[in-house]
Structure formats: C-alpha cells, structure tokens
Design a protein around this motif. Structure first.
Motif, PDB file in Angstrom:
ATOM      1  N   MET A 192      41.234  47.943  44.253  1.00 55.83           N
ATOM      2  CA  MET A 192      40.822  46.622  43.783  1.00 55.83           C
ATOM      3  C   MET A 192      40.957  46.630  42.267  1.00 55.83           C
ATOM      4  O   MET A 192      40.817  47.687  41.627  1.00 55.83           O
ATOM      5  CB  MET A 192      39.383  46.302  44.190  1.00 55.83           C
ATOM      6  N   GLY A 193      41.207  45.457  41.710  1.00 56.14           N
ATOM      7  CA  GLY A 193      41.392  45.451  40.264  1.00 56.14           C
ATOM      8  C   GLY A 193      41.209  44.096  39.633  1.00 56.14           C
ATOM      9  O   GLY A 193      41.016  43.083  40.323  1.00 56.14           O
ATOM     10  N   LEU A 247      47.136  44.312  33.352  1.00 58.78           N
ATOM     11  CA  LEU A 247      46.053  45.020  34.021  1.00 58.78           C
ATOM     12  C   LEU A 247      44.909  45.239  33.047  1.00 58.78           C
ATOM     13  O   LEU A 247      45.115  45.677  31.918  1.00 58.78           O
ATOM     14  CB  LEU A 247      46.547  46.362  34.542  1.00 58.78           C
ATOM     15  N   VAL A 248      43.700  44.946  33.496  1.00 59.50           N
ATOM     16  CA  VAL A 248      42.496  45.242  32.733  1.00 59.50           C
ATOM     17  C   VAL A 248      41.881  46.550  33.236  1.00 59.50           C
ATOM     18  O   VAL A 248      41.611  47.464  32.462  1.00 59.50           O
ATOM     19  CB  VAL A 248      41.475  44.099  32.841  1.00 59.50           C
ATOM     20  N   ALA A 249      41.665  46.619  34.537  1.00 61.19           N
ATOM     21  CA  ALA A 249      41.070  47.812  35.133  1.00 61.19           C
ATOM     22  C   ALA A 249      41.299  47.777  36.635  1.00 61.19           C
ATOM     23  O   ALA A 249      41.416  46.694  37.218  1.00 61.19           O
ATOM     24  CB  ALA A 249      39.572  47.880  34.834  1.00 61.19           C
ATOM     25  N   ASP A 250      41.344  48.959  37.233  1.00 63.39           N
ATOM     26  CA  ASP A 250      41.375  49.004  38.686  1.00 63.39           C
ATOM     27  C   ASP A 250      40.536  50.176  39.181  1.00 63.39           C
ATOM     28  O   ASP A 250      40.136  51.052  38.402  1.00 63.39           O
ATOM     29  CB  ASP A 250      42.799  49.034  39.251  1.00 63.39           C
ATOM     30  N   ILE A 251      40.241  50.138  40.466  1.00 64.52           N
ATOM     31  CA  ILE A 251      39.368  51.141  41.061  1.00 64.52           C
ATOM     32  C   ILE A 251      39.861  51.430  42.472  1.00 64.52           C
ATOM     33  O   ILE A 251      40.166  50.512  43.237  1.00 64.52           O
ATOM     34  CB  ILE A 251      37.900  50.659  41.043  1.00 64.52           C
ATOM     35  N   SER A 252      39.949  52.707  42.798  1.00 68.66           N
ATOM     36  CA  SER A 252      40.415  53.096  44.118  1.00 68.66           C
ATOM     37  C   SER A 252      39.281  52.960  45.132  1.00 68.66           C
ATOM     38  O   SER A 252      38.122  52.754  44.774  1.00 68.66           O
ATOM     39  CB  SER A 252      40.916  54.529  44.094  1.00 68.66           C
ATOM     40  N   SER A 253      39.618  53.134  46.392  1.00 70.85           N
ATOM     41  CA  SER A 253      38.607  53.068  47.437  1.00 70.85           C
ATOM     42  C   SER A 253      37.576  54.177  47.274  1.00 70.85           C
ATOM     43  O   SER A 253      36.432  54.040  47.695  1.00 70.85           O
ATOM     44  CB  SER A 253      39.255  53.144  48.818  1.00 70.85           C
ATOM     45  N   GLY A 254      37.988  55.252  46.637  1.00 70.15           N
ATOM     46  CA  GLY A 254      37.075  56.366  46.409  1.00 70.15           C
ATOM     47  C   GLY A 254      36.317  56.298  45.099  1.00 70.15           C
ATOM     48  O   GLY A 254      35.511  57.188  44.798  1.00 70.15           O
ATOM     49  N   GLY A 255      36.587  55.240  44.316  1.00 77.05           N
ATOM     50  CA  GLY A 255      35.830  55.052  43.084  1.00 77.05           C
ATOM     51  C   GLY A 255      36.512  55.537  41.814  1.00 77.05           C
ATOM     52  O   GLY A 255      35.924  55.470  40.737  1.00 77.05           O
ATOM     53  N   ARG A 256      37.741  56.001  41.920  1.00 78.44           N
ATOM     54  CA  ARG A 256      38.444  56.430  40.710  1.00 78.44           C
ATOM     55  C   ARG A 256      38.864  55.198  39.918  1.00 78.44           C
ATOM     56  O   ARG A 256      39.421  54.262  40.483  1.00 78.44           O
ATOM     57  CB  ARG A 256      39.670  57.260  41.070  1.00 78.44           C
ATOM     58  N   THR A 272      33.298  43.717  47.548  1.00 80.84           N
ATOM     59  CA  THR A 272      33.216  43.043  46.254  1.00 80.84           C
ATOM     60  C   THR A 272      33.541  44.009  45.128  1.00 80.84           C
ATOM     61  O   THR A 272      33.125  45.182  45.163  1.00 80.84           O
ATOM     62  CB  THR A 272      31.813  42.452  46.054  1.00 80.84           C
ATOM     63  N   VAL A 273      34.270  43.501  44.142  1.00 82.43           N
ATOM     64  CA  VAL A 273      34.567  44.261  42.940  1.00 82.43           C
ATOM     65  C   VAL A 273      33.953  43.524  41.750  1.00 82.43           C
ATOM     66  O   VAL A 273      33.909  42.291  41.739  1.00 82.43           O
ATOM     67  CB  VAL A 273      36.089  44.464  42.759  1.00 82.43           C
ATOM     68  N   TYR A 299      40.962  35.535  34.003  1.00 81.57           N
ATOM     69  CA  TYR A 299      40.834  36.832  34.664  1.00 81.57           C
ATOM     70  C   TYR A 299      41.040  36.653  36.173  1.00 81.57           C
ATOM     71  O   TYR A 299      40.418  35.785  36.789  1.00 81.57           O
ATOM     72  CB  TYR A 299      39.470  37.438  34.381  1.00 81.57           C
ATOM     73  N   TYR A 300      41.894  37.502  36.721  1.00 79.89           N
ATOM     74  CA  TYR A 300      42.221  37.465  38.143  1.00 79.89           C
ATOM     75  C   TYR A 300      41.827  38.784  38.793  1.00 79.89           C
ATOM     76  O   TYR A 300      42.087  39.853  38.236  1.00 79.89           O
ATOM     77  CB  TYR A 300      43.718  37.263  38.351  1.00 79.89           C
ATOM     78  N   CYS A 301      41.265  38.688  39.976  1.00 80.02           N
ATOM     79  CA  CYS A 301      41.033  39.908  40.738  1.00 80.02           C
ATOM     80  C   CYS A 301      42.138  40.063  41.773  1.00 80.02           C
ATOM     81  O   CYS A 301      42.760  39.071  42.181  1.00 80.02           O
ATOM     82  CB  CYS A 301      39.675  39.891  41.428  1.00 80.02           C
ATOM     83  N   ASN A 302      42.389  41.294  42.162  1.00 88.56           N
ATOM     84  CA  ASN A 302      43.292  41.527  43.267  1.00 88.56           C
ATOM     85  C   ASN A 302      42.829  42.712  44.085  1.00 88.56           C
ATOM     86  O   ASN A 302      41.964  43.490  43.653  1.00 88.56           O
ATOM     87  CB  ASN A 302      44.751  41.678  42.803  1.00 88.56           C
TER      88      ASN A 302
END
Length: 119
Positions: free
Chosen positions: A33-34, A46-55, A76-77, A92-95
C-alpha cells in the motif's frame, strides 16, 4: 474494489495532517500500500509505501517528517505528516495491490485528497 482517502485540508507550514485510505469490496488480500502525490505541473511521485509485512520506504523529501502505517484488520493505510512545508502542497493519492475473490493482484487507486500548506 474501492479505495477512499480522507484527511486532506489546509494547514500552516510546520503543522500536521493525517491521511487515511480505506479499501473496500471483495478483497482477498492486500499486498503493498502506498501514497503518491501530484503537484500542479509535476508528475505523480511516490511519497511512501509499506509492504504487507510492514516494511516502509520513503521519498527523501519526506524522510523524518512523514510516517506511513497500516491496519491490516481494517484494510487501511495511513500517512501522518508532520513539519509540513509549502512544497508538500499537492493532491495525495493512495494505492494498493489487491487480490480479489475473483481476480489476481492488481493496483487500485484512491480518488485523491488535496493537501495545501500555507507559508
């Protein structure tokens, strides 16, 4: 599947905002998610992203000021933005990379939320 973003607004430089983006629909699993942003005349970045494991991964311009997190139970992110600067002004867009009950993983985008930072 829908992604709906909330939390944008107008804030003075140095202030804070917290964005949230909730996924809904026939979701089987959510991988990365990002958050991206696009200022007038600029490309989406890209501003930031996060993996399913939290990285997590951040753009250099926001490191130390923004924090991305997710609540997997709520699909939710979040993006907590501190020490905001006028140059953070953008839509700002989420994906999210989502697999549904009937299809393989695909990228979905939210509708965008405006963040305006006044000097």
């Amino acid at each position: 599947v829908q992604l709906q973003a909330f939390g944008g607004g107008l804030v003075q430089a140095g202030g804070s905002l917290k964005l949230s983006c909730a996924a809904s629909g026939s979701i089987f699993s959510i991988n990365a998610m990002g958050w991206y942003r696009q200022a007038p005349g600029n490309q989406r970045e890209l501003v930031a992203d996060i993996s399913s494991g939290g990285r997590t991964n951040y753009a250099d311009s926001v490191k130390g000021r923004f924090t991305i997190s997710r609540d997997n139970a709520k699909d939710t992110v979040y993006l907590e933005m501190n020490s905001l600067k006028p140059e953070d002004t953008a839509v700002y867009y989420c994906n999210a990379a989502i697999a549904t009950m009937t299809s393989s993983t695909a990228w979905y985008w939210g509708q965008g939320t405006q963040v305006t930072v006044s000097s």
